[in-house]
Structure formats: C-alpha cells, structure tokens
Design an enzyme around this catalytic site. Sequence first.
Site, short mmCIF file in Angstrom:
data_model
loop_
_atom_site.label_atom_id
_atom_site.label_comp_id
_atom_site.label_asym_id
_atom_site.label_seq_id
_atom_site.Cartn_x
_atom_site.Cartn_y
_atom_site.Cartn_z
N LYS A 1 0.71 -1.24 -0.13
CA LYS A 1 0.07 -0.13 0.07
C LYS A 1 1.02 1.17 -0.14
O LYS A 1 2.12 1.14 0.10
CB LYS A 1 -0.80 0.25 1.34
CG LYS A 1 -1.91 -1.23 1.01
CD LYS A 1 -2.76 -1.16 -0.16
CE LYS A 1 -4.08 -1.89 -0.12
NZ LYS A 1 -3.94 -3.55 0.02
C1 LIG Z 1 -5.49 -4.06 0.62
C2 LIG Z 1 -6.97 -4.06 0.51
C3 LIG Z 1 -7.63 -4.60 1.82
C4 LIG Z 1 -6.90 -5.24 2.76
O1 LIG Z 1 -6.21 -4.79 3.40
P1 LIG Z 1 -5.08 -5.86 4.40
O2 LIG Z 1 -4.34 -4.78 5.05
O3 LIG Z 1 -4.14 -6.55 3.14
O4 LIG Z 1 -5.78 -6.66 4.98
C5 LIG Z 1 -8.84 -4.01 1.69
N1 LIG Z 1 -9.56 -3.48 0.62
C6 LIG Z 1 -8.96 -3.21 -0.76
C7 LIG Z 1 -9.40 -2.25 -1.42
C8 LIG Z 1 -7.33 -3.23 -0.57
O5 LIG Z 1 -6.56 -3.09 -1.63
#
Ligand SMILES: *Cc1c(COP(=O)(O)O)cnc(C)c1O
Length: 396
Positions: A186
């Site tokens: 992210k």
């Molecule tokens: C990455 C992501 C998540 C989940 O996040 P994690 O920290 O990996 O559990 C949820 N929604 C979207 C749109 C994502 O890209």
Amino acid sequence: MPGFELFGEQERKEVQDVLNTGVLFRYGFDQLRNGHWKAKAFEAELAERIGTTYCHLCSSGTAALSIALAACGVGAGDEVIVPPFTFVATIEAVINAGAVPVFAEIDETLCLAPERLDAVITPRTKAVIAVHMCGAMARIVEIKNFCTEKGLILIEDVAQAIGATFQGKNLGTFGHMGCFSFDPVKTITCGEGGAIITDSRSLYTKADAYADHGHDHIGNDRGLEGHSILGTNFRISELNAAVGLAQLRKLDFILQKQRANKERMKEALDRFSEITFRKIPDEKGDSATFLSFFLPDESAARKLSENLGRAGIGGCFYWYDNNWHYVRRWEHLKKLKSLAKVPQQLLPNCPNYENIDLSQSDRIMGKTISIQIRISWNENELSQHIEKIIDVVRTR
Ligand SMILES: *Cc1c(COP(=O)(O)O)cnc(C)c1O
C-alpha cells in the site's frame, strides 16, 4: 506506489525506540516504555492528517473493515452493497460478519456507480461499502446522498487511496467510517496494519473496544477494565505502529512524487487516439498510485496487456483476468467455499454468485489497463519506462 520504496533511517529510528524499551504492546507498561506510545502517536497524526476526529489502528485493512462493520452494527443476515472490482478482502469482511455481499455495477470511475445502487437495494440492505480503487475516488458525494436518502450506513474502503481527496476533503471522511490498510504494497506500509477513522465518538468507542476483546480501555489497570461487549483481537503491535509512523510522515512527499510521475506517463499516452482515461471525479485529489486507461474493447486491451508482458514491462495490470481484484475469477466466492459452513449458506436470500449479471462492470474491466506509478524512479528510469510502454502501444 508502495511506501516500501522509501524505507530508511526514519523507520529504523522509530522501531529502535520500541526495541530499546522492549515494550511491544500498545497498552500499559507505562513505566517501562520510556514515553514511547507509537500506536497512539500514529492514531493522533493520522487523524490530524486526514482531518477526522477519531482513529483506531488495527492489525490489517481486512481487520479495519471487520471492525467498521461490527461498530456499525452490520451482522447476520444484513445485506451490504459492494463493488465487484476491489480486493477480495472487502467481500471477506462482509461474509465474516455473517452479512451478505450484494454486488452493484461500477462505472468508468472504476468504482460503484451511484445510479446502479437502487437496483440492488432490498429491505435487508444495511450498508454500502464504497471502495476507492487504484488511488482515486468513487463518486462519493452521490453515493453518500443515496445512503442518506435510504437510511443506509456508508463505509469507505480507502485501502488503496490514502491521501486522496474529493473537493479538498479526504477520502474516508465522507462515510460513517473509513478504513485504511498499511500492508506491504500500500501507499504507506507498516508491514501489516490498518486503521479505521470516524467523526463519531460512539462508533469510535465501539471500534476501540471490539478490536481488543471488548476492553473499555478506561483506567490504567488493564486487568480491571470492563467488557461491555464481546470483541476479538485485531490489535497492532508497537513495532508495526512505529514503522507506520515514520511512513505517514512521508505521505505528502509520496503523493507529490506519484502525481508528478503520473502526469508524465499520462501525457505520453494521451497522444494515442484509441486510449481514453479512467474518469476521476476530482483530478486534483487523485493520489496517483496508478494510471488507468481504456482501450476500445476487451480484445484490444487483452492484446496490449499480453504485449506489455512479452516486452518484459513490469507494473502493468489487466484486472479483468486477475484473480484477486475482480469478481470474475473468484471461484471460491462463487461456490462459497470456506473451511466451515458460512451463515450465507443458510440464508434463503443469498444471491447465487455464480450467475450474477454484472455486464456493465465486465465491459469496463475488460477494456481497462492500469500502470503502477512508482515513487523511486529517477528521471532516467521514468523516461525509459515511458519509452518502452509507448513502443509497445505503437506497434500493437
Ligand atoms: C489491501 C486491501 C484491503 C485489505 O488490506 P490488508 O491490510 O491487506 O488486510 C482491503 N481493501 C482493499 C481495496 C485493498 O486494496
């Protein structure tokens, strides 16, 4: 896009603070921790940066969604409207809450189409999760207005768009609650982590308790804290929070870099008449993690995607064939395959996910390609990357 591109001295310093005290727990141990409260500090700085009143950190973005659903009282048998283009975690969180994900069409914003929500609403609809995909915003004010009019809860999944704004207001602050992820890919990362934000004291208090076994966090003796509800453990550790704190302080730099690099990439592709760009309701607010564009149709997009792959160009995504981000390849969801019986299998009104009609979303995703925008490209690398992509587009 990912914060890991900028991993450095600042992250090490914050983590070292924690290692020096040996207090890895975010609660208690007041005397031993030498004044370091990394999770608390991250929460305060994130709330300040995003322009919201309350923030609670947790163990992942998926956990954040589960916490938000629980805090908003979404549970067994409720229906939650979701987009078919998202990371599957959005859907898993709804299912794990015992609720039923109901898909609505997306539009050329690559996010939920506000005018397609009414078609899937039922007396059981309790909430909408608007996902701001690939760095930019859904038509969030229209979605919010729909929710207000229908009395629905609005949760924003901002896992992919931290720092993006619509008309100057941060994404995540339009709905009842906003959810962030700080997983390793992210915009900013802390290894594993997530956060919920809200302006509601009551939702915050519920979220804060739910994420830590219902602890009310009142007083300074953890053993004596009350538990007014059953919760679970979605806590973040001080080590992860420490990394996130350093990363958050780089967010503005990251956004500025991404926006500049994306602009260059977009200019280069703009000269091809067969390429059009994803609709972004407020271009200035785009966090610019991806440049997403449309080819005239599915076969043209698939062909370009294959050619980009053949030319060894990384960071280009054809989501329509991807089995993490688009419903078409979610065989496990279609068959509701889980380790044990899930509540949805007992519900007479659960949609048959094997044959839902999402023809508008299919048509849009079929022609979409996204190029990841990196933070760490130097001038040379950026121009070479653009050059290579242009070559492939030209000869397709
Ligand atoms: C990455 C992501 C998540 C989940 O996040 P994690 O920290 O990996 O559990 C949820 N929604 C979207 C749109 C994502 O890209």
